[in-house]
Design a protein around this motif. Sequence first.
Motif, PDB file in Angstrom:
ATOM      1  N   THR A   2      85.631  22.410  80.648  1.00  0.00           N
ATOM      2  CA  THR A   2      84.654  23.848  80.981  1.00  0.00           C
ATOM      3  C   THR A   2      85.659  24.825  79.613  1.00  0.00           C
ATOM      4  OG1 THR A   2      83.813  24.868  82.483  1.00  0.00           O
ATOM      5  CG2 THR A   2      83.907  26.077  82.265  1.00  0.00           C
ATOM      6  N   LEU A   3      84.589  25.013  78.421  1.00  0.00           N
ATOM      7  CA  LEU A   3      84.939  25.722  77.475  1.00  0.00           C
ATOM      8  C   LEU A   3      84.637  27.306  77.696  1.00  0.00           C
ATOM      9  CD1 LEU A   3      85.206  23.083  74.250  1.00  0.00           C
ATOM     10  CD2 LEU A   3      87.130  23.710  76.116  1.00  0.00           C
ATOM     11  N   ARG A   4      84.912  28.000  77.716  1.00  0.00           N
ATOM     12  CA  ARG A   4      84.659  29.502  77.466  1.00  0.00           C
ATOM     13  C   ARG A   4      84.808  30.103  76.355  1.00  0.00           C
ATOM     14  NH1 ARG A   4      80.659  29.250  80.923  1.00  0.00           N
ATOM     15  NH2 ARG A   4      81.388  28.065  83.058  1.00  0.00           N
ATOM     16  N   ARG A   5      85.839  30.071  75.733  1.00  0.00           N
ATOM     17  CA  ARG A   5      86.476  30.505  74.392  1.00  0.00           C
ATOM     18  C   ARG A   5      87.118  29.637  72.899  1.00  0.00           C
ATOM     19  NH1 ARG A   5      89.855  36.868  73.831  1.00  0.00           N
ATOM     20  NH2 ARG A   5      88.365  37.107  71.641  1.00  0.00           N
ATOM     21  N   GLY A   6      86.493  29.378  72.202  1.00  0.00           N
ATOM     22  CA  GLY A   6      87.410  29.110  71.213  1.00  0.00           C
ATOM     23  C   GLY A   6      87.273  29.237  69.858  1.00  0.00           C
ATOM     24  N   GLN A  28      78.184  25.410  70.705  1.00  0.00           N
ATOM     25  CA  GLN A  28      77.673  26.580  71.604  1.00  0.00           C
ATOM     26  C   GLN A  28      76.696  25.308  72.001  1.00  0.00           C
ATOM     27  OE1 GLN A  28      77.110  29.843  69.227  1.00  0.00           O
ATOM     28  NE2 GLN A  28      79.070  29.974  69.762  1.00  0.00           N
ATOM     29  N   HIS A  31      77.891  23.966  75.029  1.00  0.00           N
ATOM     30  CA  HIS A  31      79.443  24.411  76.036  1.00  0.00           C
ATOM     31  C   HIS A  31      77.882  25.895  76.489  1.00  0.00           C
ATOM     32  CE1 HIS A  31      82.238  21.181  75.467  1.00  0.00           C
ATOM     33  NE2 HIS A  31      81.807  21.035  73.882  1.00  0.00           N
ATOM     34  N   LEU A  34      79.810  29.557  75.326  1.00  0.00           N
ATOM     35  CA  LEU A  34      81.090  29.305  74.610  1.00  0.00           C
ATOM     36  C   LEU A  34      81.060  30.413  73.510  1.00  0.00           C
ATOM     37  CD1 LEU A  34      84.081  28.069  73.534  1.00  0.00           C
ATOM     38  CD2 LEU A  34      82.542  26.347  72.073  1.00  0.00           C
ATOM     39  N   LEU A  36      82.457  31.646  69.539  1.00  0.00           N
ATOM     40  CA  LEU A  36      83.565  31.517  69.185  1.00  0.00           C
ATOM     41  C   LEU A  36      84.224  32.440  68.277  1.00  0.00           C
ATOM     42  CD1 LEU A  36      81.681  27.986  67.685  1.00  0.00           C
ATOM     43  CD2 LEU A  36      83.854  28.292  69.190  1.00  0.00           C
ATOM     44  N   TYR A  84      92.415  31.205  73.830  1.00  0.00           N
ATOM     45  CA  TYR A  84      91.211  29.939  73.432  1.00  0.00           C
ATOM     46  C   TYR A  84      91.691  29.262  74.468  1.00  0.00           C
ATOM     47  CZ  TYR A  84      90.444  33.783  69.694  1.00  0.00           C
ATOM     48  OH  TYR A  84      90.086  33.709  68.658  1.00  0.00           O
ATOM     49  N   ASP A  85      90.755  28.716  74.730  1.00  0.00           N
ATOM     50  CA  ASP A  85      90.207  27.019  75.880  1.00  0.00           C
ATOM     51  C   ASP A  85      90.641  25.712  74.499  1.00  0.00           C
ATOM     52  OD1 ASP A  85      89.707  28.680  78.353  1.00  0.00           O
ATOM     53  OD2 ASP A  85      88.215  28.911  77.364  1.00  0.00           O
TER      54      ASP A  85
END
Length: 335
Positions: A2-6, A28, A31, A34, A36, A84-85
């Motif tokens: 799970t990616l929330r912040r990139g 996006q 995910h 997300l 960005l 950041y993930d």
Amino acid sequence: MTLRRGLIVAPSWIGDAVLAQPLFQRLQERHPGLVLDALAPRWVAPVLSRMDEIGEVLDNPFAHGELNLKARWALGRQLAARGYDAAWVLPNSLKSALVTAFAGIPLRVGFTGEARYGLLNCRHTLDKSATPLMVERFAQLAEAPGRQPPRPIAPPRLHSREADQVRTLAALGLERPSRLLVCCPGAEYGPAKRWPEAHYASLARAAAAQGWTVWLLGSHKDGPVGENIAQAADGCARNLCGATSLDQAIDLLALADHVVCNDSGLMHVAAALGRSLTALYGSSSPGFTPPLSERATVLQLGLECSPCFKRECPLGHFKCLQDLEPLRVLDTLPR
């Protein structure tokens, strides 16, 4: 995962930054939710800020080729606090990947590039034959290594809102003409990508005779070129090269009824704004970085010696653009 912040480590060229936008859209989609952010040089930042997918644009302060490990470490520690993930490193240099590693970002994605084995932990291998277009290569980074991006890839999109355009016109003391032709005579890469000044002047005179208002747009480096064109055009073109910020240039391009550009960053901006466009190619090739728009017309002569991808004409004659006559470009303007 799970990616929330990139974090996007953005390219240093305006055109490349525009061509990266479909990647952000795909990330996006894959995910949901997300967020960005983008780490970008300040001369590219305005382009990223006109993308719906980008939240915050952070300043990348390093000059081209600058190592400065101490400062990169300090920036990495600042980024670590943002949690950041994942990070997608779009430039292929080793230096561009350092900050994400210093930040301890768990997933760090990019092409192997300059032997970045210890810096990236999700590495892609470039297959030029499978992904001939720059936009495809960026889009590949949203997929698992070894997997091609789904096609067709949506063309890049930038936004310019009416309020932005009104503000820009007021700040520059301009009024929107009834029929606006914007010409972008610069090309940061070098002279071999620039249609001759005399041709732009001839086009401006001919377009003015048909009722067009002609504005010249470009960076401060293009100021002298714009001035030469304006003088040769006998008052038929207004030189705004160097008189606008990139943000303002984006808004003026969005107002244009037609744009004539060399193969340059502003060409990609105009295409991403959905403007009617004529793109002029000489030493470079639309087979790698075409204007991605159904409203774009590409003109090139296809000489034996082109594309050479050189900054200067190696044969000294610049025929690939010199022989591309103004009347042929004039014929591409809307009637």
